[in-house]
Structures are given as structure tokens and as C-alpha cells.
Design a protein around this motif. Structure first.
Motif, PDB file in Angstrom:
ATOM      1  N   ARG A 200       0.819  -1.227  -0.191  1.00 11.73           N
ATOM      2  CA  ARG A 200      -0.069  -0.120  -0.037  1.00 11.73           C
ATOM      3  C   ARG A 200       0.884   1.070  -0.134  1.00 11.73           C
ATOM      4  O   ARG A 200       0.662   2.252  -0.627  1.00 11.73           O
ATOM      5  N   LEU A 201       2.034   1.278   0.915  1.00 12.78           N
ATOM      6  CA  LEU A 201       2.756   2.410   0.793  1.00 12.78           C
ATOM      7  C   LEU A 201       3.516   2.652  -0.433  1.00 12.78           C
ATOM      8  O   LEU A 201       3.703   3.743  -0.880  1.00 12.78           O
ATOM      9  N   LEU A 202       3.820   1.575  -1.036  1.00 12.30           N
ATOM     10  CA  LEU A 202       4.660   1.771  -2.433  1.00 12.30           C
ATOM     11  C   LEU A 202       3.641   1.988  -3.695  1.00 12.30           C
ATOM     12  O   LEU A 202       3.974   2.972  -4.144  1.00 12.30           O
ATOM     13  N   LEU A 203       2.469   1.642  -3.437  1.00 11.11           N
ATOM     14  CA  LEU A 203       1.494   2.120  -4.682  1.00 11.11           C
ATOM     15  C   LEU A 203       1.050   3.364  -4.236  1.00 11.11           C
ATOM     16  O   LEU A 203       1.003   4.039  -5.368  1.00 11.11           O
ATOM     17  N   LYS A 204       1.076   3.906  -3.087  1.00 12.88           N
ATOM     18  CA  LYS A 204       0.738   5.287  -2.632  1.00 12.88           C
ATOM     19  C   LYS A 204       1.622   6.245  -3.472  1.00 12.88           C
ATOM     20  O   LYS A 204       1.065   7.115  -4.235  1.00 12.88           O
ATOM     21  N   HIS A 205       2.662   5.856  -3.492  1.00 15.24           N
ATOM     22  CA  HIS A 205       3.731   6.663  -4.084  1.00 15.24           C
ATOM     23  C   HIS A 205       3.999   6.479  -5.683  1.00 15.24           C
ATOM     24  O   HIS A 205       4.281   7.247  -6.512  1.00 15.24           O
ATOM     25  N   LEU A 206       3.877   5.134  -5.833  1.00 13.22           N
ATOM     26  CA  LEU A 206       4.118   4.743  -7.434  1.00 13.22           C
ATOM     27  C   LEU A 206       3.069   4.793  -8.289  1.00 13.22           C
ATOM     28  O   LEU A 206       3.245   5.240  -9.638  1.00 13.22           O
ATOM     29  N   LEU A 207       1.945   4.686  -8.079  1.00 14.04           N
ATOM     30  CA  LEU A 207       0.741   4.548  -8.984  1.00 14.04           C
ATOM     31  C   LEU A 207       0.464   5.847  -9.670  1.00 14.04           C
ATOM     32  O   LEU A 207       0.302   6.214 -10.792  1.00 14.04           O
ATOM     33  N   PRO A 208       0.738   7.233  -8.703  1.00 15.90           N
ATOM     34  CA  PRO A 208       0.352   8.449  -9.568  1.00 15.90           C
ATOM     35  C   PRO A 208       1.425   8.623 -10.688  1.00 15.90           C
ATOM     36  O   PRO A 208       1.076   9.087 -11.821  1.00 15.90           O
ATOM     37  N   ARG A 209       2.598   8.234 -10.414  1.00 15.76           N
ATOM     38  CA  ARG A 209       3.611   8.240 -11.438  1.00 15.76           C
ATOM     39  C   ARG A 209       3.370   7.427 -12.521  1.00 15.76           C
ATOM     40  O   ARG A 209       3.849   7.814 -13.798  1.00 15.76           O
ATOM     41  N   PHE A 210       2.952   6.197 -12.289  1.00 16.51           N
ATOM     42  CA  PHE A 210       2.689   5.182 -13.311  1.00 16.51           C
ATOM     43  C   PHE A 210       1.551   5.744 -14.122  1.00 16.51           C
ATOM     44  O   PHE A 210       1.608   5.593 -15.570  1.00 16.51           O
ATOM     45  N   ARG A 211       0.640   6.233 -13.590  1.00 15.37           N
ATOM     46  CA  ARG A 211      -0.509   6.741 -14.258  1.00 15.37           C
ATOM     47  C   ARG A 211      -0.145   7.966 -15.100  1.00 15.37           C
ATOM     48  O   ARG A 211      -0.489   8.141 -16.465  1.00 15.37           O
ATOM     49  N   GLY A 212       0.858   8.798 -14.619  1.00 16.70           N
ATOM     50  CA  GLY A 212       1.462   9.942 -15.451  1.00 16.70           C
ATOM     51  C   GLY A 212       2.131   9.355 -16.592  1.00 16.70           C
ATOM     52  O   GLY A 212       2.094  10.056 -17.698  1.00 16.70           O
ATOM     53  N   VAL A 213       2.678   8.325 -16.493  1.00 14.70           N
ATOM     54  CA  VAL A 213       3.465   7.655 -17.568  1.00 14.70           C
ATOM     55  C   VAL A 213       2.713   7.240 -18.736  1.00 14.70           C
ATOM     56  O   VAL A 213       2.759   7.533 -19.685  1.00 14.70           O
ATOM     57  N   LEU A 214       1.640   6.442 -18.264  1.00 13.24           N
ATOM     58  CA  LEU A 214       0.398   6.044 -19.093  1.00 13.24           C
ATOM     59  C   LEU A 214      -0.175   7.379 -20.155  1.00 13.24           C
ATOM     60  O   LEU A 214      -0.641   7.498 -21.183  1.00 13.24           O
ATOM     61  N   GLU A 215      -0.448   8.470 -19.386  1.00 14.10           N
ATOM     62  CA  GLU A 215      -1.021   9.471 -19.868  1.00 14.10           C
ATOM     63  C   GLU A 215      -0.099  10.538 -20.536  1.00 14.10           C
ATOM     64  O   GLU A 215      -0.734  11.665 -21.199  1.00 14.10           O
ATOM     65  N   GLY A 216       1.146  10.291 -20.534  1.00 10.04           N
ATOM     66  CA  GLY A 216       2.071  11.095 -21.176  1.00 10.04           C
ATOM     67  C   GLY A 216       2.544  12.296 -20.418  1.00 10.04           C
ATOM     68  O   GLY A 216       3.074  13.339 -21.033  1.00 10.04           O
ATOM     69  N   THR A 217       2.060  12.451 -19.262  1.00 12.89           N
ATOM     70  CA  THR A 217       2.342  13.417 -18.214  1.00 12.89           C
ATOM     71  C   THR A 217       3.857  13.521 -17.692  1.00 12.89           C
ATOM     72  O   THR A 217       4.261  14.454 -17.126  1.00 12.89           O
ATOM     73  N   GLU A 218       4.267  12.441 -17.623  1.00 12.73           N
ATOM     74  CA  GLU A 218       5.580  12.086 -16.981  1.00 12.73           C
ATOM     75  C   GLU A 218       6.727  11.832 -17.952  1.00 12.73           C
ATOM     76  O   GLU A 218       6.361  11.156 -18.920  1.00 12.73           O
TER      77      GLU A 218
END
Length: 218
Positions: A200-218
Motif C-alpha cells: 500500500r505504501l509503495l503503490l501510494k507513491h508509485l501509482l500516480p507516477r505510473f498513471r502519469g507515464v500512461l497519460e504522457g504527463t511524466e
């Protein structure tokens, strides 16, 4: 004789006049009928042209409507497919992270290090005489069918009594699938380092960045 000739001539004139008037009347009626037929034919032709133009316009309008509807359906399908794919990738990423954490937190060397760190922190934070309970995976410390006593739980992880401070108890917990949960037995305090908590702790920090990569904002 002269009277007879005169009468005969009058009859002929009458017949001729009737015939001529009949021919003229017939010609007039024929001309009227032809004119009416031409008018009606012209009206039918005009109506047919108008209806054909209306049908053509309606067909073009319907065709444009169908094309627009088809494009909107394709756009919606593309958006839905993109969203479904994104959600599927996110779920796969979450599963992958959880599996990595679970595999890592079930490693005996990792668990031994975590236990030693928590045992040492317990001395620093709460003192030497406070009872500490370390809950570890039951499948690791007490596998089904194995006769594993409390005295051998530490040995499973390659620990000795000298490594653990006095008062530290290693306990197999059914709800701990990986990692360690530390509890102070004389008060309501715990440190959760189980696989679920770490995931949970890792996903809390990793998921927003992963979504950003998928959406092209990272």
C-alpha cells in the motif's frame, strides 16, 4: 321541282353545318383534353422531380447523420478501449508490485534483517523491559504438518537468542502473509511492515507516477 331542289340544298347545308360544328367542337374538346393532359403531365413531372430532390436531400442528410453517428461511436469505442487498457495496465502494475513485495518479504534473509532492526528499535523506543511481540508469516514459522515449537521460531530465520533482546517473542500469525508486524503487548501500539502494508505504501507513491507515464504527463 325547284322547291324540291331548294329543300335538298337546305338539308345538305344543315348537315354540313352540323358536321362542321361537330368537328370544331370535337377539335376544341380534343385540344382541351390534350392541353389538360400536358398540364397534368407537367405537374406530375414537376412533383416527381421535387420528390426526387427531397428524397436525395433526405438520403444525403441521413447519410451524413449515419456517418456522424458512426464516427462518434468509433470515438467512444476508442475512449472506452483506452480506459479499459489503462485500467488493465494499472491492475497488472499493482499485481506486479504486490507480488514483488510478497516475494521479498517472505525471504528469510530479509525477514531476519527486519526482525533484528525492529528488535533494536524496540530497545531504543520503548526500553529493554517492555514485552514485544513480532508477528511473522505462519506459513514460514509454522508450516502445516510441521512440529515447530516457540523455541525454534528464531532458528528458522537463522537467529540466536543473543541476536534478540530479552522480551521479544516471535509468533506465527495466520493473517500475515509476508513481512513482520510488531506489537507492544502491554499497550495498543504496532508497527506494520507486512507485505500488504508495504505494498500500500509503495503503490501510494508509485501509482500516480505510473498513471502519469500512461497519460504522457511524466
Amino acid at each position: 321541282m325547284a322547291e324540291t331542289t331548294k329543300t335538298s340544298s337546305g338539308v345538305k347545308e344543315l348537315i354540313t353545318r352540323i358536321r362542321d360544328e361537330g368537328v370544331r367542337a370535337g377539335q376544341t374538346e380534343a385540344d382541351r383534353l390534350v392541353s389538360q393532359a400536358k398540364h397534368e403531365a407537367a405537374k406530375i413531372l414537376a412533383d416527381a422531380k421535387r420528390e426526387a430532390a427531397e428524397m436525395r436531400q433526405k438520403a444525403e442528410t441521413d447519410s451524413e447523420g449515419f456517418r456522424t453517428a458512426a464516427l462518434e461511436s468509433l470515438k467512444m469505442a476508442a475512449r472506452d478501449t483506452s480506459l479499459e487498457l489503462r485500467q488493465s495496465l494499472i491492475r497488472s502494475f499493482e499485481t506486479h508490485v504486490k507480488r514483488l513485495v510478497s516475494d521479498t518479504t517472505l525471504d528469510k534473509d530479509v525477514l531476519r534483517d527486519v526482525v533484528l532492526v525492529l528488535s533494536g528499535r524496540a530497545v531504543e523506543e520503548v526500553g529493554k523491559d517492555r514485552p514485544v511481540r513480532l508477528e511473522l508469516p505462519k506459513a514460514l514459522l509454522a508450516p502445516e504438518g510441521a512440529d515447530v515449537g516457540k523455541q525454534t521460531h528464531a532458528a528458522v530465520l537463522g537467529l540466536t537468542r543473543d541476536m534478540l533482546r530479552s522480551g521479544v517473542e516471535l509468533v506465527p500469525a495466520a493473517d500475515v502473509k509476508g513481512g513482520v508486524r510488531m506489537r507492544l503487548t502491554d499497550q495498543d501500539l504496532e508497527v506494520d511492515l507486512t507485505d500488504e502494508a508495504v505494498s500500500r505504501l509503495l503503490l501510494k507513491h508509485l501509482l500516480p507516477r505510473f498513471r502519469g507515464v500512461l497519460e504522457g504527463t511524466e
